[in-house]
Motif scaffolding. Structure first.
Motif, PDB file in Angstrom:
ATOM      1  N   ILE A 133      13.846  82.564  31.366  1.00  0.00           N
ATOM      2  CA  ILE A 133      14.764  82.242  32.458  1.00  0.00           C
ATOM      3  C   ILE A 133      15.211  80.806  32.250  1.00  0.00           C
ATOM      4  CG2 ILE A 133      15.077  82.108  34.953  1.00  0.00           C
ATOM      5  CD1 ILE A 133      12.691  84.000  35.252  1.00  0.00           C
ATOM      6  N   VAL A 134      16.520  80.580  32.192  1.00  0.00           N
ATOM      7  CA  VAL A 134      17.046  79.272  31.838  1.00  0.00           C
ATOM      8  C   VAL A 134      17.969  78.762  32.939  1.00  0.00           C
ATOM      9  CG1 VAL A 134      18.364  77.960  30.130  1.00  0.00           C
ATOM     10  CG2 VAL A 134      16.899  79.840  29.386  1.00  0.00           C
ATOM     11  N   ASN A 135      17.706  77.543  33.395  1.00  0.00           N
ATOM     12  CA  ASN A 135      18.559  76.875  34.377  1.00  0.00           C
ATOM     13  C   ASN A 135      19.694  76.173  33.645  1.00  0.00           C
ATOM     14  OD1 ASN A 135      19.644  74.635  35.957  1.00  0.00           O
ATOM     15  ND2 ASN A 135      17.999  74.991  37.399  1.00  0.00           N
ATOM     16  N   ARG A 136      20.945  76.505  33.994  1.00  0.00           N
ATOM     17  CA  ARG A 136      22.104  75.867  33.382  1.00  0.00           C
ATOM     18  C   ARG A 136      22.988  75.219  34.454  1.00  0.00           C
ATOM     19  NH1 ARG A 136      23.444  76.558  28.140  1.00  0.00           N
ATOM     20  NH2 ARG A 136      24.476  74.594  28.641  1.00  0.00           N
ATOM     21  N   MET A 137      22.362  74.433  35.324  1.00  0.00           N
ATOM     22  CA  MET A 137      23.159  73.677  36.283  1.00  0.00           C
ATOM     23  C   MET A 137      23.973  72.594  35.580  1.00  0.00           C
ATOM     24  SD  MET A 137      20.695  73.405  39.657  1.00  0.00           S
ATOM     25  CE  MET A 137      22.012  72.682  40.663  1.00  0.00           C
ATOM     26  N   ASP A 138      23.652  72.334  34.300  1.00  0.00           N
ATOM     27  CA  ASP A 138      24.477  71.392  33.530  1.00  0.00           C
ATOM     28  C   ASP A 138      25.873  71.944  33.289  1.00  0.00           C
ATOM     29  OD1 ASP A 138      22.871  73.191  31.655  1.00  0.00           O
ATOM     30  OD2 ASP A 138      24.326  72.362  30.254  1.00  0.00           O
ATOM     31  N   ARG A 139      26.092  73.220  33.609  1.00  0.00           N
ATOM     32  CA  ARG A 139      27.410  73.837  33.452  1.00  0.00           C
ATOM     33  C   ARG A 139      28.160  73.918  34.787  1.00  0.00           C
ATOM     34  NH1 ARG A 139      29.421  76.596  29.728  1.00  0.00           N
ATOM     35  NH2 ARG A 139      29.970  78.357  31.073  1.00  0.00           N
ATOM     36  N   ALA A 140      27.761  73.112  35.753  1.00  0.00           N
ATOM     37  CA  ALA A 140      28.438  73.121  37.051  1.00  0.00           C
ATOM     38  C   ALA A 140      29.869  72.618  36.957  1.00  0.00           C
ATOM     39  CB  ALA A 140      27.656  72.278  38.059  1.00  0.00           C
ATOM     40  N   TYR A 141      30.225  71.932  35.875  1.00  0.00           N
ATOM     41  CA  TYR A 141      31.611  71.487  35.723  1.00  0.00           C
ATOM     42  C   TYR A 141      32.560  72.676  35.571  1.00  0.00           C
ATOM     43  CZ  TYR A 141      31.026  72.378  30.700  1.00  0.00           C
ATOM     44  OH  TYR A 141      30.782  72.979  29.481  1.00  0.00           O
ATOM     45  N   VAL A 142      32.047  73.826  35.153  1.00  0.00           N
ATOM     46  CA  VAL A 142      32.876  75.028  35.024  1.00  0.00           C
ATOM     47  C   VAL A 142      33.242  75.554  36.406  1.00  0.00           C
ATOM     48  CG1 VAL A 142      32.985  77.398  34.138  1.00  0.00           C
ATOM     49  CG2 VAL A 142      31.828  75.610  32.814  1.00  0.00           C
ATOM     50  N   SER A 143      32.271  75.546  37.325  1.00  0.00           N
ATOM     51  CA  SER A 143      32.504  75.990  38.697  1.00  0.00           C
ATOM     52  C   SER A 143      31.567  75.210  39.607  1.00  0.00           C
ATOM     53  CB  SER A 143      32.253  77.497  38.840  1.00  0.00           C
ATOM     54  OG  SER A 143      32.335  77.901  40.193  1.00  0.00           O
ATOM     55  N   GLU A 144      32.083  74.157  40.210  1.00  0.00           N
ATOM     56  CA  GLU A 144      31.240  73.311  41.055  1.00  0.00           C
ATOM     57  C   GLU A 144      30.730  74.079  42.263  1.00  0.00           C
ATOM     58  OE1 GLU A 144      32.648  69.457  41.979  1.00  0.00           O
ATOM     59  OE2 GLU A 144      33.469  69.072  39.974  1.00  0.00           O
ATOM     60  N   GLU A 145      31.498  75.041  42.735  1.00  0.00           N
ATOM     61  CA  GLU A 145      31.096  75.804  43.918  1.00  0.00           C
ATOM     62  C   GLU A 145      29.809  76.573  43.682  1.00  0.00           C
ATOM     63  OE1 GLU A 145      33.390  79.334  45.187  1.00  0.00           O
ATOM     64  OE2 GLU A 145      33.621  78.302  47.100  1.00  0.00           O
ATOM     65  N   SER A 146      29.599  77.063  42.443  1.00  0.00           N
ATOM     66  CA  SER A 146      28.406  77.856  42.143  1.00  0.00           C
ATOM     67  C   SER A 146      27.247  77.005  41.631  1.00  0.00           C
ATOM     68  CB  SER A 146      28.736  78.933  41.110  1.00  0.00           C
ATOM     69  OG  SER A 146      29.124  78.337  39.890  1.00  0.00           O
ATOM     70  N   CYS A 147      27.457  75.689  41.454  1.00  0.00           N
ATOM     71  CA  CYS A 147      26.407  74.757  40.995  1.00  0.00           C
ATOM     72  C   CYS A 147      25.894  75.095  39.602  1.00  0.00           C
ATOM     73  CB  CYS A 147      25.222  74.726  41.959  1.00  0.00           C
ATOM     74  SG  CYS A 147      25.649  74.305  43.656  1.00  0.00           S
ATOM     75  N   GLY A 148      26.687  75.759  38.802  1.00  0.00           N
ATOM     76  CA  GLY A 148      26.239  76.124  37.462  1.00  0.00           C
ATOM     77  C   GLY A 148      25.691  77.537  37.424  1.00  0.00           C
ATOM     78  N   GLU A 149      24.739  77.771  36.529  1.00  0.00           N
ATOM     79  CA  GLU A 149      24.286  79.133  36.251  1.00  0.00           C
ATOM     80  C   GLU A 149      22.762  79.208  36.132  1.00  0.00           C
ATOM     81  OE1 GLU A 149      28.130  79.674  33.245  1.00  0.00           O
ATOM     82  OE2 GLU A 149      26.066  79.693  32.458  1.00  0.00           O
ATOM     83  N   ILE A 150      22.249  80.428  36.337  1.00  0.00           N
ATOM     84  CA  ILE A 150      20.880  80.785  36.000  1.00  0.00           C
ATOM     85  C   ILE A 150      20.974  81.963  35.036  1.00  0.00           C
ATOM     86  CG2 ILE A 150      18.613  81.494  36.820  1.00  0.00           C
ATOM     87  CD1 ILE A 150      19.602  78.767  37.890  1.00  0.00           C
TER      88      ILE A 150
END
Length: 511
Positions: A133-150
């Motif tokens: 399971i990987v936290n990818r909140m570093d990708r929040a620039y793609v969609s700030e509303e979703s705070c990135g990805e899990i």
């Protein structure tokens, strides 16, 4: 799905600090960013808590995961995936046969090019197991509303019953990545306000309070689904008179359509469709003008560029090993001056002039030369990133918890690129948790950013034996401006690992 995610919350809260990358790595590298503890993943998977079938079919009344023969047939959300993969296989076979007409291609060791057996995707003896399971909140620039990805990453495995009644498990070369949004913007916290990115980041870093981390019981969980990414080792070709050893990997992406409730074939983020761009003069011009515009070039430099879909491909075949030298195996080959045949998309003067204009608006962090532009053009793509410091064609194979002794069967669950990037990702989580605006920039895939230099110094990721480093230019004591900071630790020297004139590897000095 809601019930399964509530179970996840409870299990993680109980296990708390049992989450780590591996015994061989410093746990501080990955605190809050990745879960690979084999015992933890086994409990989630074997308890049917985070199986694909439970997440996508919560009403299913069973306590065991679905084998692949039923998974794709029973879950309507996945119905478009098998035919899309089949179509890519047929296109691959056609291209391979045209390129090497004297070589045979098929499933099994009797062929020159050995294909992945697609029967594994319709077998009662195979299923996808949770590998990490990987936290990818570093990708929040793609969609700030979703705070990135899990990302829930699954590995295909085959289970065979022996004559003694003992079942053996073998991992197969395919990953299935279910990508969720890091938060549902409609989710409400205990104070009645929407859950913020700050709160989500704090829960990951606290590593114990995961209530509501992924989804909530009061909102439709469809809102959390984003896409599925598949990576299949489509073929292996042993060394022959025609080519060196080669292994090709097929990458595909399927975006979730909430209206139809299906995952639909989509373009890959930033995977430039090289072949289409090179033969279409209008598309070639548009791509050059778009990427070299100062605002886009600066995002390209920071690694946060989002290339428009009209320039992108719906699949990528990633050959490995690709090496450090420019070749047709790299996704941008033919676009730069001096590569291949025909007119390039980007001339050296195009790039130099564009870099000057972009630099006039602020410092360029990574791309400071034509060679830097070329390298970024490769590693910003899915294919180019997978070719850089990967384990075969994967960056995250995960620990094989199916083995009797998982810690011995797989020393580390991820590639040097993946591990070296964790400090940047944690830095972004920490900024979110503090309520600050994170720095989403990233360095080249070959070399971590200096923000992790203190912890990574002297390791294979930065400055240590095996790290990528900068070679001096011919007739000069310095290297290319984009890579000059890539040095080696004391006692090591940067030596050419191939014919590359700019990038080498750190090795022990020899007389």
């Amino acid at each position: 799905m809601s019930r399964a995610l509530r179970i996840l919350v409870a299990v993680v809260a109980v296990l708390g600090g049992a989450i780590s990358l591996s015994a061989a790595e410093n746990a501080s590298y990955t605190r809050g960013t990745v879960i690979t503890d084999p015992d933890f993943l086994r409990k989630l998977d074997q308890g049917d808590t985070l199986t694909i079938s439970r997440l996508l079919w919560p009403e299913r009344n069973a306590n065991s995961p679905l084998a692949t023969d039923l998974l794709f047939a029973s879950l309507p959300q996945l119905k478009d995936i098998p035919p899309a993969i089949d179509a890519e296989f047929e296109r691959y076979i056609t291209r391979q046969t045209a390129a090497y007409p004297t070589e045979t291609i098929g499933v099994g060791e009797g062929f020159d090019v050995q294909l992945f057996d697609r029967a594994n995707l319709t077998s009662a003896n195979t299923r996808f197991v949770l590998a990490g399971i990987v936290n990818r909140m570093d990708r929040a620039y793609v969609s700030e509303e979703s705070c990135g990805e899990i990302r829930l990453i699954y590995r295909l495995a085959r289970f065979d019953a022996g004559p003694d009644g003992i079942t053996t498990a073998t991992r197969l070369p395919m990953t299935f990545n279910l990508v969720l949004k890091a938060r549902d913007p409609r989710q409400v916290a205990s104070n009645g306000k929407p859950v913020s990115c700050t709160e989500v980041a704090r829960r990951w870093l606290d590593n114990g309070d995961w209530q509501g981390l992924i989804g909530s019981s009061s909102h439709p969980d469809d809102a959390m689904l984003d896409r599925i990414e598949t990576n299949i080792q489509i073929s292996i070709a042993p060394k022959s008179a025609l080519h060196d050893f080669r292994s090709d990997y097929l990458l595909k992406v399927f975006k979730y359509n909430a209206a139809t409730k299906t995952f639909e074939e989509s373009t890959l983020e930033n995977q430039i469709d090289r072949n289409r761009i090179l033969v279409d003069n209008d598309l070639r011009r548009d791509f050059r003008d778009w990427l070299l515009a100062p605002e886009n070039l600066r995002a390209f430099d920071r690694g946060t560029v989002l290339i428009p879909e009209k320039f992108l491909a719906r699949a990528a075949v990633v050959p490995t090993p690709a090496g450090l030298d420019a070749s047709a195996m790299q996704p941008e080959f033919g676009m730069m001056q001096g590569e291949g045949k025909g007119e390039p998309v980007f001339t050296d003067s195009d790039v130099v002039n564009a870099l000057k204009q972009a630099a006039a608006r602020g410092d360029m962090q990574n791309v400071r030369s034509v060679a830097g532009f070329q390298r970024r053009l490769n590693d910003v793509t899915c294919a180019g990133c997978h070719q850089t410091r990967g384990i075969g064609g994967f960056h995250f194979p995960g620990v094989d918890w199916l083995a009797d002794k998982p810690s011995n069967s797989t020393i580390v669950p991820a590639s040097p690129h993946f591990v070296g990037d964790q400090l940047r990702r944690r830095d972004i989580l920490t900024a979110f948790a503090a309520g600050k605006r994170p720095d989403f920039s990233r360095g080249f895939a070959s070399r971590p950013q200096t923000r992790g230099s203190r912890e990574l110094a002297g390791t294979e990721y930065q400055d240590g034996w095996g790290a990528h480093c900068s070679l001096p230019d011919a007739g000069s004591e310095t290297g290319d401006r984009s890579f000059m900071s890539w040095s080696c630790a004391k006692g090591l020297a940067c030596q050419a690992a191939a014919a590359s004139r700019r990038i080498g590897m750190c090795f022990i000095k020899t007389r």
